[in-house]
Design an enzyme around this catalytic site. Structure first.
Site, PDB file in Angstrom:
ATOM      1  N   LYS A 175       0.821  -1.214   0.000  1.00  0.00           N
ATOM      2  CA  LYS A 175       0.000   0.000   0.000  1.00  0.00           C
ATOM      3  C   LYS A 175       0.855   1.264   0.000  1.00  0.00           C
ATOM      4  O   LYS A 175       2.055   1.240   0.260  1.00  0.00           O
ATOM      5  CB  LYS A 175      -0.960  -0.015   1.186  1.00  0.00           C
ATOM      6  CG  LYS A 175      -2.115  -0.999   0.969  1.00  0.00           C
ATOM      7  CD  LYS A 175      -3.228  -0.838   1.973  1.00  0.00           C
ATOM      8  CE  LYS A 175      -4.433  -1.678   1.554  1.00  0.00           C
ATOM      9  NZ  LYS A 175      -5.513  -1.622   2.558  1.00  0.00           N
ATOM     10  N   ARG A 211      -3.694 -10.122   5.004  1.00  0.00           N
ATOM     11  CA  ARG A 211      -4.229 -10.134   3.632  1.00  0.00           C
ATOM     12  C   ARG A 211      -3.136  -9.591   2.721  1.00  0.00           C
ATOM     13  O   ARG A 211      -2.746  -8.423   2.840  1.00  0.00           O
ATOM     14  CB  ARG A 211      -5.497  -9.284   3.549  1.00  0.00           C
ATOM     15  CG  ARG A 211      -6.160  -9.276   2.175  1.00  0.00           C
ATOM     16  CD  ARG A 211      -7.405  -8.390   2.194  1.00  0.00           C
ATOM     17  NE  ARG A 211      -8.083  -8.392   0.912  1.00  0.00           N
ATOM     18  CZ  ARG A 211      -7.793  -7.580  -0.105  1.00  0.00           C
ATOM     19  NH1 ARG A 211      -6.807  -6.681   0.029  1.00  0.00           N
ATOM     20  NH2 ARG A 211      -8.463  -7.648  -1.242  1.00  0.00           N
TER      21      ARG A 211
END
Length: 275
Positions: free
Chosen positions: A221, A255
């Site tokens: 991210k 995740r």
């Protein structure tokens, strides 16, 4: 700590890894990579061989500013993929990344095991009653607004307290529909800036509400690659560092796009923790 997936109790006492399969053309990292059946099957087989406990399939891109698509388009993307994967890998535990109850219903009835909802039921009033009827594990994430508006909604008086209050309200509503297996996702990058994301990671233990498991999605991210002035493609090492910190702070599920490296994190952290 367990969740019931298709009649099997999955223990989360040892952290688990959820592999990401984006079937959207515009995901921030792997958008458009899996356009055909062989590519999809190869990627899922790779993740399963590397030890993925769950495969999370997303047909609606939730990256900041992503294009909105209709329910019909989301269904047309995801339904053939669910059928294909369960035909090839019938034992795989599929998680469906959707905020729409109709998509959730179809995929669970087709054999998926978990629903992963970025909106915790706030974008579809039918979602919570649907999950209650389906009786499947439900991942509820913290977010303000929608993927199209969330980048402008990063003002908080107290980040952690507001997230705690959000989950408290959503949990109360979920429990009213007899939803039993709930997993909390603090929503890194969703209506949070880089500084807030690091605060959230540091304060993660404060989100262990009602002894519920926590899922963390940090993989590649922008809090990583923007902080390091690099790109998503070069953010694996940073992802590994933050996944390790997440485990240290109480994460039960990672995740990730890179299953092998995440499983190594879990193995080494578990050895460290038991020493």
């Amino acid at each position: 700590m367990t969740i019931n997936c298709k009649g099997n109790l999955i223990s989360l006492d040892t952290p688990k890894v959820m592999g990401v399969l984006n079937i959207t053309p515009d995901s921030f990292y792997d958008g458009g990579k899996y356009k055909n059946s062989p590519a999809l099957l190869n990627q899922v087989e790779k993740m399963l061989l590397e030890g993925a406990d769950f495969i999370d399939i997303g047909a609606y891109s939730s990256r900041p500013g992503a294009k909105h698509i209709t329910e019909e388009e989301e269904l047309s993307r995801i339904t053939p993929v669910v059928s294909l994967l369960l035909e090839k890998f019938p034992e795989a535990l599929l998680s469906i990344d959707t905020f729409r109850s109709k998509v959730a219903t179809y995929c669970i009835e087709a054999g998926a095991a978990i629903i992963n909802d970025i909106s915790a039921g706030t974008l579809d009033d039918a979602m919570l009653p649907t999950i209650g009827r389906l009786q499947v594990p439900y991942i509820m994430m913290h977010m303000k607004g929608t993927p199209q508006t969330m980048t402008s909604l990063t003002e908080y008086d107290n980040l952690i307290k507001e997230i705690q209050l959000y989950f408290s309200k959503r949990l109360q509503k979920a429990k009213s529909y007899q939803i039993n297996d709930i997993i909390l996702d603090p929503g890194f990058g969703f209506a949070k800036n880089i500084s807030q994301n690091f605060t959230l990671l540091k304060k993660l233990p404060l989100l262990q509400l009602q002894e519920l498991p926590i899922l963390v999605g940090l993989s590649r991210k922008s809090m990583i690659y923007k902080s390091l002035q690099t790109t998503p493609d070069e953010a694996l090492n940073g992802t590994t560092v933050l996944n390790t910190l997440a485990l240290h702070n109480g994460a039960h599920i990672l995740r990730v796009h890179d299953v092998k490296e995440a499983k190594e994190c879990v193995t080494l952290y578990s050895l460290y923790n038991s020493a």
